[in-house]
Enzyme design. Structure first.
Site, PDB file in Angstrom:
ATOM      1  N   GLY A 226       0.834  -1.197   0.000  1.00 36.14           N
ATOM      2  CA  GLY A 226       0.000   0.000   0.000  1.00 36.14           C
ATOM      3  C   GLY A 226       0.863   1.239   0.000  1.00 36.14           C
ATOM      4  N   SER A 227       0.334   2.302   0.577  1.00 37.25           N
ATOM      5  CA  SER A 227       1.029   3.591   0.500  1.00 37.25           C
ATOM      6  C   SER A 227       2.128   3.692   1.559  1.00 37.25           C
ATOM      7  CB  SER A 227       0.029   4.730   0.644  1.00 37.25           C
ATOM      8  OG  SER A 227      -0.658   4.583   1.856  1.00 37.25           O
ATOM      9  N   GLU A 246       5.680  -3.381   0.760  1.00 34.98           N
ATOM     10  CA  GLU A 246       5.746  -3.135  -0.694  1.00 34.98           C
ATOM     11  C   GLU A 246       4.982  -1.844  -0.931  1.00 34.98           C
ATOM     12  OE1 GLU A 246       7.164  -4.811  -3.176  1.00 34.98           O
ATOM     13  OE2 GLU A 246       7.627  -6.776  -2.335  1.00 34.98           O
ATOM     14  N   LEU A 247       5.677  -0.745  -1.238  1.00 31.95           N
ATOM     15  CA  LEU A 247       5.031   0.567  -1.185  1.00 31.95           C
ATOM     16  C   LEU A 247       5.085   1.301  -2.534  1.00 31.95           C
ATOM     17  CD1 LEU A 247       6.568   1.428   2.300  1.00 31.95           C
ATOM     18  CD2 LEU A 247       4.379   0.331   1.836  1.00 31.95           C
ATOM     19  N   CYS A 280       1.807   0.773  -8.842  1.00 32.71           N
ATOM     20  CA  CYS A 280       2.962   1.291  -8.102  1.00 32.71           C
ATOM     21  C   CYS A 280       4.148   1.529  -9.028  1.00 32.71           C
ATOM     22  CB  CYS A 280       3.328   0.331  -6.982  1.00 32.71           C
ATOM     23  SG  CYS A 280       3.387  -1.356  -7.514  1.00 32.71           S
ATOM     24  N   GLU A 374       4.309  10.525  -5.660  1.00 33.49           N
ATOM     25  CA  GLU A 374       3.686   9.486  -6.497  1.00 33.49           C
ATOM     26  C   GLU A 374       2.335  10.017  -6.967  1.00 33.49           C
ATOM     27  OE1 GLU A 374       2.323   5.981  -4.359  1.00 33.49           O
ATOM     28  OE2 GLU A 374       2.663   4.734  -6.124  1.00 33.49           O
TER      29      GLU A 374
HETATM   30  P1  NAP Z   1      -3.403   2.400   1.327  1.00 34.42           P
HETATM   31  O1  NAP Z   1      -4.382   3.496   1.481  1.00 34.42           O
HETATM   32  O2  NAP Z   1      -2.121   2.506   2.058  1.00 34.42           O
HETATM   33  O3  NAP Z   1      -4.177   1.067   1.763  1.00 34.42           O
HETATM   34  C1  NAP Z   1      -3.582  -0.192   1.682  1.00 34.42           C
HETATM   35  C2  NAP Z   1      -4.225  -1.109   2.700  1.00 34.42           C
HETATM   36  O4  NAP Z   1      -3.885  -0.656   4.014  1.00 34.42           O
HETATM   37  C3  NAP Z   1      -5.745  -1.143   2.640  1.00 34.42           C
HETATM   38  O5  NAP Z   1      -6.196  -2.447   2.895  1.00 34.42           O
HETATM   39  C4  NAP Z   1      -6.118  -0.201   3.773  1.00 34.42           C
HETATM   40  O6  NAP Z   1      -7.396  -0.427   4.299  1.00 34.42           O
HETATM   41  C5  NAP Z   1      -5.056  -0.565   4.792  1.00 34.42           C
HETATM   42  N1  NAP Z   1      -4.867   0.412   5.864  1.00 34.42           N
HETATM   43  C6  NAP Z   1      -5.128   1.738   5.837  1.00 34.42           C
HETATM   44  N2  NAP Z   1      -4.827   2.290   7.034  1.00 34.42           N
HETATM   45  C7  NAP Z   1      -4.368   1.302   7.833  1.00 34.42           C
HETATM   46  C8  NAP Z   1      -3.902   1.228   9.169  1.00 34.42           C
HETATM   47  N3  NAP Z   1      -3.844   2.315   9.939  1.00 34.42           N
HETATM   48  N4  NAP Z   1      -3.506   0.042   9.663  1.00 34.42           N
HETATM   49  C9  NAP Z   1      -3.536  -1.052   8.894  1.00 34.42           C
HETATM   50  N5  NAP Z   1      -3.989  -1.066   7.616  1.00 34.42           N
HETATM   51  C10 NAP Z   1      -4.386   0.105   7.082  1.00 34.42           C
HETATM   52  O7  NAP Z   1      -3.039   2.147  -0.199  1.00 34.42           O
HETATM   53  P2  NAP Z   1      -4.012   2.029  -1.450  1.00 34.42           P
HETATM   54  O8  NAP Z   1      -4.542   3.387  -1.766  1.00 34.42           O
HETATM   55  O9  NAP Z   1      -4.976   0.896  -1.291  1.00 34.42           O
HETATM   56  O10 NAP Z   1      -2.955   1.572  -2.562  1.00 34.42           O
HETATM   57  C11 NAP Z   1      -2.172   2.492  -3.236  1.00 34.42           C
HETATM   58  C12 NAP Z   1      -0.742   2.473  -2.763  1.00 34.42           C
HETATM   59  O11 NAP Z   1      -0.231   1.163  -2.782  1.00 34.42           O
HETATM   60  C13 NAP Z   1       0.161   3.270  -3.683  1.00 34.42           C
HETATM   61  O12 NAP Z   1       1.072   4.024  -2.926  1.00 34.42           O
HETATM   62  C14 NAP Z   1       0.878   2.192  -4.490  1.00 34.42           C
HETATM   63  O13 NAP Z   1       2.108   2.584  -5.016  1.00 34.42           O
HETATM   64  C15 NAP Z   1       1.033   1.135  -3.458  1.00 34.42           C
HETATM   65  N6  NAP Z   1       1.268  -0.179  -4.081  1.00 34.42           N
HETATM   66  C16 NAP Z   1       2.509  -0.759  -3.980  1.00 34.42           C
HETATM   67  C17 NAP Z   1       2.750  -1.983  -4.595  1.00 34.42           C
HETATM   68  C18 NAP Z   1       4.080  -2.665  -4.493  1.00 34.42           C
HETATM   69  O14 NAP Z   1       4.138  -3.862  -4.729  1.00 34.42           O
HETATM   70  N7  NAP Z   1       5.149  -1.964  -4.144  1.00 34.42           N
HETATM   71  C19 NAP Z   1       1.730  -2.598  -5.323  1.00 34.42           C
HETATM   72  C20 NAP Z   1       0.493  -1.969  -5.402  1.00 34.42           C
HETATM   73  C21 NAP Z   1       0.267  -0.766  -4.773  1.00 34.42           C
HETATM   74  P3  NAP Z   1      -8.667   0.455   3.815  1.00 34.42           P
HETATM   75  O15 NAP Z   1      -8.853   0.144   2.386  1.00 34.42           O
HETATM   76  O16 NAP Z   1      -9.745  -0.029   4.683  1.00 34.42           O
HETATM   77  O17 NAP Z   1      -8.286   1.903   4.053  1.00 34.42           O
END
Ligand code: NAP
Length: 471
Positions: A226-227, A246-247, A280, A374
């Site tokens: 995630g982020s 993995e961010l 990502c 990003e």
């Molecule tokens: P995100 O907002 O960080 O959410 C990712 C996951 O974390 C979701 O399941 C979210 O739940 C959960 N989450 C949020 N707050 C949390 C907390 N306080 N404690 C535990 N879990 C929590 O990211 P996203 O918008 O879904 O995805 C986009 C990001 O992912 C981008 O930055 C992208 O680059 C990155 N990404 C990286 C890769 C890689 O392999 N490097 C691959 C794909 C994506 P909720 O949905 O309920 O908020």
């Protein structure tokens, strides 16, 4: 061992899953609370004991994974439709994601069959005389997996597949906006023989369900995609757990005058705009040599203007909506800010319903948000350079470090980039957006601290247990 549904539903509340393209309700999904998370972890613990007792051996785990891969291949269309609906990924791209998940499960099955420790050369010292020592790969414990919205199936497969191979039970929290692909994959795995309790999907907000997983003493490892802010926050809150991150990224590509810049433009048409740039490793920062900048920009403009935008379920669509209207507005604001600060809007930039039209900016500066952050939207930024060293330096000037690439026909330049670009992966004559699922995939700096790809993730999800035997 019995096989039943893989969801945890102790809370009376539900989450409404909406289609990002038109905001319509797809379905309601039962949400979990912290009691549900505790129950799921307890079941994981009991499955872990079963694995240690030899009740779900590696050969059976590989059979489950292989059968799941075959079954998923037969149901590509069904899964692709779910991905397209819940994430607004165009159906053609969604099929590619589902096909990739087949590959991820297949490689995971191979790992289940072949994962091994190694012999320790005890005879090599006097102290080791008369002893036999070896290591074996033992599951790390119950794993908490937290996944993002943008690859709602394959990134779940990248966590669940290796965990099954490792013999490590999983409690999975998918993104709240896209839980359906994860639930469908869990049901498919159960149908293919995954025992009840090995994988439980807990649907709910990151701040509640995610946090409950992060804080639970019986979770040995968090695997998070995630982020960066959320990921590093988890890392800080769980200092005693293994936390694999993995961010994000702001992937750069350098295009040399001797490189196939026409091919680069054709590839960036997809690499910068597939799933509306919400990958990502979406191509974001384009450094093009000043001698070819005008022709390159003209060709990329024509390519991007030919993209078909619209409903993700339409076979012709290549770019659809962002995950939410607030994300659409954020990306649009960044584009406007860049233009106000001197960037040129080559094409796009307008909001069209839930979509932002595919956007090219040129004359972008390194201190604009569209460069140093990003974007995670359908936007690429072009800037020019004169000398190759400077291009590498500027590409490296980022808090992110997942993948980068160069287009050149000179071997010395290619190797200079391979050594000089400070990223987890460097691609030559390919876009930084390229990924095959068996590759080691992971970033430096804010982009993360681990590698996925079944062969790498399975090692993260096991520890090397040492056995010493007095002969
Ligand atoms: P995100 O907002 O960080 O959410 C990712 C996951 O974390 C979701 O399941 C979210 O739940 C959960 N989450 C949020 N707050 C949390 C907390 N306080 N404690 C535990 N879990 C929590 O990211 P996203 O918008 O879904 O995805 C986009 C990001 O992912 C981008 O930055 C992208 O680059 C990155 N990404 C990286 C890769 C890689 O392999 N490097 C691959 C794909 C994506 P909720 O949905 O309920 O908020």
């Amino acid at each position: 061992m019995t096989t039943t549904a893989a969801t945890e539903q102790t809370s009376p509340s539900t989450i409404t899953v909406r289609a990002p393209f038109d905001g319509g309700t797809i379905t309601e999904v039962a949400a979990t609370d912290s009691a549900g998370v505790n129950a799921a972890i307890a079941r994981g613990r009991s499955m872990l004991r079963a694995v240690h007792a030899g009740e779900f051996p590696a050969w059976k785990r590989s059979e489950v994974l292989d059968l799941a891969a075959r079954t998923l291949r037969e149901r590509i269309e069904e899964f692709a439709r779910t991905i397209a609906l819940e994430s607004a990924k165009p159906i053609r791209t969604a099929r590619v994601e589902a096909q990739r998940a087949v590959s991820t499960l297949t490689f995971s099955a191979v790992e289940a069959r072949t994962l091994a420790g190694h012999m320790v050369p005890m005879e090599g010292s006097e102290a080791g005389a008369g002893k036999l020592a070896f290591t074996l790969r033992s599951p790390i414990g119950v794993i908490g997996a937290i996944s993002p919205f943008n690859f709602p199936l394959n990134l779940v497969a990248h966590k669940v597949g290796p965990a099954i191979a490792a013999g490590a039970p999983v409690v999975l929290k998918p993104a709240s906006s896209t839980p359906l692909s994860a639930l469908a994959l869990a049901a498919l795995l159960n149908e293919c023989g995954l025992p009840d309790g090995f994988l439980t999907v807990t649907v709910g907000a990151g701040s509640t369900v995610g946090d409950a997983l992060v804080n639970h003493d019986d979770i040995a490892m968090i695997t998070f995609t995630g982020s960066p802010d959320v990921g590093w926050g988890i890392r800080a809150r769980a200092p005693r757990k293994k936390v694999g991150l993995e961010l994000g990224n702001n992937a750069p590509v350098i295009i040399e005058p001797d490189g196939d810049w026409q091919r680069a433009a054709r590839l960036i048409k997809t690499a910068g705009f597939s799933h509306a740039g919400q990958s990502c490793i979406s191509t974001q920062r384009i450094f093009v040599h000043e001698s070819i900048a005008a022709q390159f920009t003209e060709l990329l403009e024509a390519e991007v203007q030919s993209l078909v935008v619209g409903d993700p379920l339409d076979e012709q669509t290549e770019v659809s909506a962002l995950i939410s209207l607030s994300e659409r507005d954020r990306v649009c604001e960044w584009v406007n800010e860049a233009v106000l600060a001197g960037a040129t809007l080559v094409t796009g930039g307008q909001i069209d319903g839930s979509l932002l039209r595919p956007t090219i900016l040129s004359n972008v500066a390194d201190d604009m948000k569209v460069s140093y952050l990003e974007v995670f939207g359908p936007v690429v930024g072009i800037s020019t350079y004169r000398d190759f060293d400077t291009a590498i330096e500027r590409a490296n000037d980022t808090r992110y470090g997942l993948q980068a690439s160069v287009f050149t026909s000179r071997l010395d330049r290619a190797m200079q980039a391979v050594h000089g670009l400070d990223f987890g992966g460097v691609l030559v004559n390919e876009v930084p957006t390229y990924r095959a699922d068996q590759m080691p995939y992971g970033g430096l700096r804010d982009s993360g601290n681990t590698h996925e790809g079944p062969a790498y993730a399975v090692r993260e999800m096991t520890h090397e247990r040492l056995a010493v035997i007095q002969l």
